[in-house]
Structure formats: C-alpha cells, structure tokens
Design a protein around this motif. Structure first.
Motif, PDB file in Angstrom:
ATOM      1  N   TYR A  16       6.528   4.898  11.328  1.00 20.46           N
ATOM      2  CA  TYR A  16       6.105   5.102   9.864  1.00 20.46           C
ATOM      3  C   TYR A  16       5.070   4.354   9.711  1.00 20.46           C
ATOM      4  O   TYR A  16       4.068   3.699   8.767  1.00 20.46           O
ATOM      5  N   GLN A  17       4.543   3.373  10.753  1.00 21.84           N
ATOM      6  CA  GLN A  17       3.273   2.679  10.290  1.00 21.84           C
ATOM      7  C   GLN A  17       3.478   1.820  10.084  1.00 21.84           C
ATOM      8  O   GLN A  17       2.446   0.941   8.816  1.00 21.84           O
ATOM      9  N   VAL A  18       5.002   0.992   9.714  1.00 18.56           N
ATOM     10  CA  VAL A  18       4.949  -0.278   9.088  1.00 18.56           C
ATOM     11  C   VAL A  18       5.530  -1.528   9.737  1.00 18.56           C
ATOM     12  O   VAL A  18       5.979  -0.844  11.091  1.00 18.56           O
ATOM     13  N   PRO A  19       4.739  -2.314   9.775  1.00 20.29           N
ATOM     14  CA  PRO A  19       4.619  -3.588  10.907  1.00 20.29           C
ATOM     15  C   PRO A  19       6.289  -4.069  10.349  1.00 20.29           C
ATOM     16  O   PRO A  19       7.302  -4.166   9.516  1.00 20.29           O
ATOM     17  N   TYR A  20       6.918  -4.317  12.102  1.00 22.53           N
ATOM     18  CA  TYR A  20       8.704  -4.846  11.876  1.00 22.53           C
ATOM     19  C   TYR A  20       8.271  -6.299  11.764  1.00 22.53           C
ATOM     20  O   TYR A  20       7.413  -6.944  10.769  1.00 22.53           O
ATOM     21  N   LEU A  45      -4.285   5.880  -0.087  1.00 32.01           N
ATOM     22  CA  LEU A  45      -3.652   4.789   1.362  1.00 32.01           C
ATOM     23  C   LEU A  45      -3.799   4.581   2.603  1.00 32.01           C
ATOM     24  O   LEU A  45      -4.230   3.255   2.819  1.00 32.01           O
ATOM     25  N   ASN A  46      -4.862   5.436   2.865  1.00 32.18           N
ATOM     26  CA  ASN A  46      -5.584   4.945   4.197  1.00 32.18           C
ATOM     27  C   ASN A  46      -6.907   4.067   4.166  1.00 32.18           C
ATOM     28  O   ASN A  46      -6.450   3.348   4.599  1.00 32.18           O
ATOM     29  N   SER A  47      -6.947   4.272   3.020  1.00 37.70           N
ATOM     30  CA  SER A  47      -7.824   3.300   3.260  1.00 37.70           C
ATOM     31  C   SER A  47      -7.819   1.549   2.643  1.00 37.70           C
ATOM     32  O   SER A  47      -7.858   0.913   2.754  1.00 37.70           O
ATOM     33  N   GLU A  48      -6.842   2.369   1.693  1.00 34.88           N
ATOM     34  CA  GLU A  48      -6.313   0.327   1.471  1.00 34.88           C
ATOM     35  C   GLU A  48      -5.288  -0.342   2.753  1.00 34.88           C
ATOM     36  O   GLU A  48      -5.567  -1.349   3.071  1.00 34.88           O
ATOM     37  N   LEU A  49      -5.154   0.896   3.958  1.00 33.35           N
ATOM     38  CA  LEU A  49      -4.238   0.370   4.996  1.00 33.35           C
ATOM     39  C   LEU A  49      -5.746  -0.395   5.768  1.00 33.35           C
ATOM     40  O   LEU A  49      -5.375  -0.968   6.739  1.00 33.35           O
ATOM     41  N   VAL A  50      -6.328   0.827   6.751  1.00 35.14           N
ATOM     42  CA  VAL A  50      -7.448   0.280   7.217  1.00 35.14           C
ATOM     43  C   VAL A  50      -8.174  -1.358   6.341  1.00 35.14           C
ATOM     44  O   VAL A  50      -8.727  -1.742   7.809  1.00 35.14           O
ATOM     45  N   ALA A  91       0.607  -0.941  -0.474  1.00 32.54           N
ATOM     46  CA  ALA A  91       0.231   0.196   0.141  1.00 32.54           C
ATOM     47  C   ALA A  91       0.805   1.204   0.461  1.00 32.54           C
ATOM     48  O   ALA A  91       0.808   2.053  -0.653  1.00 32.54           O
ATOM     49  N   TYR A  92       2.103   1.129   0.604  1.00 32.99           N
ATOM     50  CA  TYR A  92       2.735   2.446   0.570  1.00 32.99           C
ATOM     51  C   TYR A  92       3.687   2.759  -0.223  1.00 32.99           C
ATOM     52  O   TYR A  92       4.144   3.960  -0.921  1.00 32.99           O
ATOM     53  N   GLN A  93       4.210   1.865  -1.427  1.00 27.77           N
ATOM     54  CA  GLN A  93       4.318   1.495  -2.908  1.00 27.77           C
ATOM     55  C   GLN A  93       3.989   2.173  -3.756  1.00 27.77           C
ATOM     56  O   GLN A  93       3.775   2.852  -4.572  1.00 27.77           O
ATOM     57  N   ARG A  94       2.797   1.711  -3.222  1.00 25.44           N
ATOM     58  CA  ARG A  94       1.662   2.677  -4.372  1.00 25.44           C
ATOM     59  C   ARG A  94       1.017   3.443  -4.360  1.00 25.44           C
ATOM     60  O   ARG A  94       0.295   4.166  -6.001  1.00 25.44           O
ATOM     61  N   HIS A  95       0.486   3.981  -3.349  1.00 25.54           N
ATOM     62  CA  HIS A  95       0.197   5.013  -3.257  1.00 25.54           C
ATOM     63  C   HIS A  95       0.859   6.085  -2.328  1.00 25.54           C
ATOM     64  O   HIS A  95       1.650   6.185  -1.468  1.00 25.54           O
ATOM     65  N   PRO A  96       0.740   7.770  -2.572  1.00 20.32           N
ATOM     66  CA  PRO A  96       1.481   8.675  -1.910  1.00 20.32           C
ATOM     67  C   PRO A  96       0.776   8.810  -0.578  1.00 20.32           C
ATOM     68  O   PRO A  96       0.417   8.123  -0.043  1.00 20.32           O
TER      69      PRO A  96
END
Length: 288
Positions: A119-123, A26-31, A15-20
């Motif tokens: 950065y809200q990226v999982p470990y 981005l937020n929609s895809e993360l949710v 999601a982070y790679q596809r959207h700014p």
C-alpha cells in the motif's frame, strides 16, 4: 538517519490520511516527502561518509519449524557462506514454510522503514526472514538457502541501509550468472567445507549429498538464465544457435549486440556449471 526514516514514514502516513487514494494532491505530497528524505539522507551520508557496518550473521530457528539436526546443518552453512551481514540485521529468522507458491523453493523478506508495503506505506520495523520449502530435502534447502542469502538477503539489506525506499523484487538474480557472483562463490565455499558439513550432518542424524546440492544449483542457474534471456528480449532458439557457434569457435563477440553478449556469457556460465555437475568436477575449477 533513524530520525529521518521516522519522519519520512510519518509524512507518508499523514499524506494518506489527508488525501484520497490516487489523487494528484496525494501523489504530489508523497513525491515531495520522498525528495526531502533522500536529499537530507544524502547530506548526512556526505557528512559522516562511513561505510556500512558489518557484523557476524546469526540465524534463528523461527517457530522451531526445523528439526534440531537440520537447523544445525543450515546454520553452519549460513555461517560459511555469509559470515557477516549489515549491522541492522545481525539476526535472520529461518523458517520452513508450507505456504510458498507452487514452484517457489524459497523466499526472502526484509522489512525496514526505507521499504514500503504493497500500500506504499513504509514499514515501522527492521526484520529479515528467509523461508524454505517444507517438502524439500536438506540438500536442496542448502542450495536454496545459499541462493536466498547471497542473491536476495544481502542485496536487500544493502538497499535498506543505503536509504533506497524501493525493495527490488528480484534483486540480484541477473547478477548471479557469473563465476564472480556472490552466489557462485558461496557454492564454492560450501564445496571447500563440505567434509565439515557432512560430518556435522552425520553427528546430528541427518543425511546430505553434495551431488544433490550441485544438481539443485545447476537447475537454479538454468532457470535464472531463462529469465535473463526473457529480460533481455532474446529469442531462445537464436541463443541456442549462437551457443553452438561459440562452441565451434565461430563467434566474434565484438559483432554481437550488448544484449547478445550478456545472454551468451550467461549461457557459457551455465554450460560450465553443467559440465562440473555431469563430469563431477569441482565448482572451484570453473573460470570466467
């Protein structure tokens, strides 16, 4: 569950790679990724319905930052206060840190794919570490270690293992202000085994003081009470007057607000710890 964790991490990275950053897309895809992850995780738990597995705790002298003697004492204390931890974190790194923020005596880090970085990226790894201040005495660090293990480490481990993607920054602080808290019970365990700890310290060329450990505990409880009152939006002067009224037997708990009751109970607990320290009474004698 591990497959789900990896899928969740991969979905977020994609999601982070596809959207700014900061966009609705981005937020929609993360949710959506999080909802799918939690839903599938709950289905798995319902299918297996097994409790978290607990295993013996092992601590490692990270980078040999502690002298051999002081590490042996801290290791013994760790095994006394928390003989078991959650399976994925059977080994915890103990580190003497000279870069902790001013006023911070200890810090706990738990990395897990269910947790995210800033950065809200999982470990992508599973690791647990406790840092203790480099300029503190061994007795101080025994108390700080107890705080970190029983207030933060076990709480965050459980959050990781149960699939909560949010790591609580102050996990456990507000649950530590009672006789039945893990933190207090850990201090009582140290008290009951102090002769063993003191004897080991002497054998390895270290000095420890139970009075110093208890004093550090009292200071820590006082700090937590202050933070708790702020969290509950309670006025300090008002709580001091309420405490005076309680000592005089003039308080009716049923007439207080829920926050006032919680704040007063925390104050009462602190006063009992203070009495144990000042009058040299055992912590184990404190009752709810």
């Amino acid at each position: 569950m591990e497959h789900l964790q990896r899928d969740f991490a991969a979905a977020r990275i994609t999601a982070y790679q596809r959207h700014p950053s900061g966009t609705w897309a981005l937020n929609s895809e993360l949710v959506e990724a999080r909802l799918q992850f939690k839903s599938r995780m709950e289905q798995l738990r319902g299918h297996f319905s097994q409790p978290l597995t607990r295993v013996p705790l092992e601590v490692d002298n990270c980078d040999d930052s502690f002298e051999s003697g002081e590490f042996q004492v801290l290791q013994r204390c760790a095994n006394i206060i928390a003989s078991e931890v959650y399976k994925e974190f059977s080994e915890v790194s103990l580190y003497k840190d000279d870069e902790l923020d001013e006023g911070v005596k200890g810090q706990t880090w738990v990395l897990h794919p269910n947790f995210e970085d800033k950065y809200q990226v999982p470990y992508t790894e599973k690791q647990a570490q406790i840092s203790l201040g480099h300029n503190q005495s061994l007795s101080e660090n025994i108390c700080v270690l107890t705080h970190e293990v029983l207030t933060h480490l076990l709480t965050n481990m459980r959050a990781a293992e149960t699939g909560d993607p949010h790591q609580p920054e102050e996990a456990g602080h507000f649950d530590s202000l009672s006789v039945n808290s893990g933190y207090h019970q850990g201090m009582v365990a140290l008290e009951n085994n102090w002769e063993q700890i003191s004897s080991l310290a002497g054998q390895v060329g270290e000095e420890v003081s139970w009075d110093e450990v208890k004093s550090e505990y009292l200071d820590d409880v006082g700090l937590q009470v202050g933070g708790f009152h702020t969290h509950l939006n309670l006025d300090f002067d008002h709580m001091d007057k309420l405490m005076d009224s309680w000592r005089e037997g003039k308080v009716n708990m049923t007439t207080l607000s829920a926050n006032e009751r919680a704040g007063l109970k925390a104050n009462i607990f602190w006063s009992k710890v203070r009495e144990a320290v000042v009058d040299e009474k055992p912590l184990s004698a404190i009752r709810e």
